[in-house]
Scaffold this active site. Structure first.
Site, PDB file in Angstrom:
ATOM      1  N   GLU A   1     108.750   2.800 -47.963  1.00  0.00           N
ATOM      2  CA  GLU A   1     109.157   1.394 -48.067  1.00  0.00           C
ATOM      3  C   GLU A   1     107.916   0.518 -48.118  1.00  0.00           C
ATOM      4  OE1 GLU A   1     111.621  -0.104 -44.918  1.00  0.00           O
ATOM      5  OE2 GLU A   1     112.884   1.679 -44.896  1.00  0.00           O
TER       6      GLU A   1
ATOM      7  N   GLU B   1     113.779   5.399 -39.775  1.00  0.00           N
ATOM      8  CA  GLU B   1     112.850   4.905 -38.750  1.00  0.00           C
ATOM      9  C   GLU B   1     113.310   5.235 -37.329  1.00  0.00           C
ATOM     10  OE1 GLU B   1     112.134   0.732 -39.595  1.00  0.00           O
ATOM     11  OE2 GLU B   1     110.644   1.283 -41.101  1.00  0.00           O
TER      12      GLU B   1
HETATM   13  C1  GAL Z   1     112.229  -1.399 -42.257  1.00  0.00           C
HETATM   14  C2  GAL Z   1     113.624  -0.802 -42.359  1.00  0.00           C
HETATM   15  C3  GAL Z   1     114.351  -1.325 -43.580  1.00  0.00           C
HETATM   16  C4  GAL Z   1     114.215  -2.810 -43.695  1.00  0.00           C
HETATM   17  C5  GAL Z   1     112.755  -3.170 -43.682  1.00  0.00           C
HETATM   18  C6  GAL Z   1     112.482  -4.637 -43.836  1.00  0.00           C
HETATM   19  O1  GAL Z   1     111.719  -1.289 -40.973  1.00  0.00           O
HETATM   20  O2  GAL Z   1     113.554   0.596 -42.435  1.00  0.00           O
HETATM   21  O3  GAL Z   1     115.706  -0.945 -43.512  1.00  0.00           O
HETATM   22  O4  GAL Z   1     114.884  -3.431 -42.636  1.00  0.00           O
HETATM   23  O5  GAL Z   1     112.183  -2.755 -42.475  1.00  0.00           O
HETATM   24  O6  GAL Z   1     111.099  -4.878 -43.899  1.00  0.00           O
END
Ligand code: GAL
Length: 685
Positions: free
Chosen positions: A322, A158
């Site tokens: 994710e 990110e």
């Molecule tokens: C994302 C990040 C992850 C984790 C996640 C939690 O933004 O890439 O490492 O922190 O959020 O929702």
């Protein structure tokens, strides 16, 4: 690319299921790591992103490398038939690095140097940080580049933010010298220098925008934003040098983001530029399902919009890198996904072009800030856990969808999204400070097509326009001569163009056009918008269109018509009776101008006419009521339809073809009852 050609984004011919796995947090618990292998199978997971934040485990002291644990993890995953998305660990630095080389720490806009801590907070210019990441990435590529489990590279995590240290100031000045070809006068002209005595007499006087310094020179603000994107990409390019050299056949991605409350595209980096450096687009989606400010269907529409933008960046399938199996830990209220929502929301991603469902994170952390973030395996370690079971079901479903991998979503309709225009509009001191809402406005224009299951590409300005029948360009505040020329050509050649209020106001330097609206736009639309009125929330006005009155809010453009026909008329205020909406024939095409921000129903009725005129259609004849969405991925003659109920009630859907349910194998036609949050996946030849 042919419209229906498959593009394999990962070289894998199966849907990826799994996600961020952080065994580095569990190395003192070998029994848990062993247990994980069993749970990976039971959750029907096949792909794991490794090493994202593992730098302090990989290199606990400078030059003291420890890869043995990672060797073992990758081998173990391979032994159960799993694949690995290997990350470079630059998303978070080990503390020894910040301590020994403070230059890696970021300086904020107020010129305050940050302390070590958190993550995603490095100076992207720092030679030390670049050297350290390059070194680490080379070692990873050398060691794992040929490992049969390696599927992709996940570069950093990110990317975002900006640094204002002296090195970044120098890099910015060099970037400007390059852009303006060493011509300081050209820069001063572009930035409207004499305003408030802002003419620079030497490059060294230029500083990045700051809350305690300069922040009103719009040309500077815009160039700084562009620089930040370019500098982030330059850091990324430095990260991937060895990776490209050693593993040219392994695809490279980095995970993109969204800005969350309204689920709008990430605002700080111009992803249209970044996309060109990636093999595959991937992104992290965390919609707040079951929130208390909108319907489930409304949120689903927004998810559809952003997916169609990120998919269109490369016109190929993307990856969901994710997502959460249930709640997150950083929304204001972290609500659990209701039963059924996990499968439904996951299938929506696939429906819009994702070839994966990956999670943050696979095993829930025991401590620190993410210990309550949803995960596949919870602290109870139980396979009877509701969330674990729903994840397994998603995995099982994905296993039956391998033929969908690589298929795309051809569209005849495009909506133009532009990061630069949004930045410039937000910098503009004018209009309403709270009501510009560029991304939200685009969502509103997307809504009708989503409701009617008509595929849309959300494209960016450098992409081809001519492949679309209808191009919708809401609020394109900043439009360069080049973009205007391309819009003109699109219309002249037979395209249908829709533009709205607050478009074509400034050029690429954020300088207004002089002498009225740009001559080419005046010709294409047959109008000259002469004034934009900004309304208070309590102001009331409306537009008469097609014998109906539609309420307007926020913005109303006073229009002088030339060759255009008037389609809508203002009903109140000093411009009552004057044109609010126009239609013009230009070349072989047509150009519509919508002068005001009009209520939801207006967009439905207006676009319905274009849908009929241009014979735009949903891909399949499947009828349903509001809140049901049918999104289709196409592969030659086979259509894969995801029939999704984003309401809390049962819904009846009428299927006017013969379809095969990909989960049960049964043939379906006629009426189909969908339970609350149910999704059915059908193949139609
Ligand atoms: C994302 C990040 C992850 C984790 C996640 C939690 O933004 O890439 O490492 O922190 O959020 O929702």
């Amino acid at each position: 690319m042919l419209k229906n050609e498959k593009t394999f984004t990962t070289a894998a011919d199966f849907m990826l299921h799994g996600g961020d796995y952080n065994p580095d947090q569990w190395l003192d618990h070998p029994e848990i790591l062993q247990e994980d292998l069993k749970l990976m199978k039971l959750s029907n997971s096949n792909t794991f992103s490794l090493g994202i934040f593992a730098w302090s485990t990989l290199e606990p002291q400078e030059g003291d490398y420890h890869f043995e644990w990672l060797d073992k993890i990758i081998d173990n995953i391979h032994s159960i038939g799993g694949r690995v998305i290997l990350a470079t660990p630059s998303g978070a630095r080990p503390s020894w690095m910040s301590q020994k080389y403070p230059e890696v720490l970021r300086v904020d806009g107020a010129r305050v140097k940050q302390l070590h801590g958190g993550r995603h907070n490095h100076c992207f210019t720092s030679p030390v940080y670049r050297e350290k990441t390059a070194q680490m990435n080379r070692l990873l590529a050398e060691r794992y580049g040929k490992h049969p489990a390696l599927l992709m590279w996940h570069i950093s995590n990110e990317y975002g933010g900006e640094c204002h240290c002296e090195r970044c100031q120098d890099a910015f000045r060099n970037w400007l010298r390059d852009k303006y070809k060493e011509n300081l006068k050209a820069l001063n002209d572009s930035w409207w220098g004499p305003f408030w005595s802002h003419t620079f007499s030497d490059w060294s006087q230029i500083e990045s925008p700051s809350p305690i310094g300069e922040n009103m020179v719009h040309g500077l603000n815009l160039d700084w934003k562009r620089f930040v994107t370019d500098q982030t990409i330059s850091f990324f390019e430095n990260e991937v040098t060895a990776i490209r050299e050693l593993t040219p056949e392994i695809p490279i991605t980095t995970n993109f983001m969204a800005d969350t409350h309204d689920l709008i595209p990430f605002q700080s980096l111009d992803y249209s530029k970044f996309a060109k450096h990636l093999d595959v687009i991937s992104w992290d989606a965390y919609p707040a399902w079951h929130n208390d400010w909108e319907t489930t269907a409304n949120l689903a529409m927004k998810v559809g919009f952003i997916n169609d933008l990120y998919r269109s960046l490369k016109q190929q399938p993307f990856l969901l890198m994710e997502s959460t199996p249930s709640a997150v830990n950083w929304h204001k209220i972290n609500k659990a996904k209701r039963p059924g929502m996990h499968l439904l929301s996951s299938m929506q991603m696939v429906a819009h072009g994702s070839d994966s469902i990956l999670y943050f994170q696979w095993r829930k952390s025991r401590g620190s800030s993410e210990k309550f973030h949803g995960a596949v395996v919870d602290h109870d370690n139980s396979v009877d856990n509701r969330v674990f079971k729903e994840v397994s079901t998603v995995g099982e479903t994905l296993e039956k969808l391998s033929q969908v991998v690589g298929t795309n979503r051809p569209a005849d309709v495009a909506i133009l999204y532009d990061w630069e225009s949004n930045w410039a509009l937000n910098h503009a001191q004018g209009y309403g400070t709270e009501t510009k809402c560029y991304p939200q406005t685009l969502q509103e224009h997307y809504r009708t097509f989503w409701e009617q299951d008509i595929p849309v590409d959300v494209i960016t300005k450098e992409q081809e326009f001519s492949r679309y029948k209808l191009l919708i360009v809401p609020m394109l505040y900043l439009a360069s001569e080049e973009t205007i020329a391309r819009l003109k050509q699109f219309t002249a050649e037979g395209g249908t163009l829709v533009m709205t209020y607050i478009s074509g106001i400034v050029n690429e330097h954020d300088l207004t056009y002089l002498g009225g609206w740009h001559q080419d736009l005046q010709a294409v639309f047959g109008i000259n918008p002469v004034e934009t009125d900004t309304l208070y929330p309590g102001d009331r006005n409306s537009v008469q269109y097609s014998n109906r009155s539609y309420e307007l809010t926020d913005y109303a453009t006073v229009i002088e018509t030339h060759s255009a026909a008037v389609d809508g008329i203002y009903e109140a205020d000093f411009y009552a009776g004057s044109p609010a909406m126009t239609k013009n024939s230009y070349g072989k095409g047509r150009a519509y101008y919508i002068g005001a921000r009009l209520e939801e129903q207006f967009n439905r009725d207006f676009y319905q006419e274009l849908i009929t005129d241009l014979s735009l259609q949903s891909v399949l004849p499947i009828e349903h009521g509001p809140g049901v969405s049918v999104q289709v991925r196409q592969d030659g003659d086979v259509n894969y339809a995801f029939v999704m109920n984003f309401t809390e009630q049962e819904q009846t859907v009428s299927i006017h073809v013969v379809a095969k349910d990909l989960m049960t194998g049964e043939e379906l036609s006629g009426e189909l009852l969908l339970a609350k949050y149910e999704v059915r996946i059908l193949a139609v030849k």
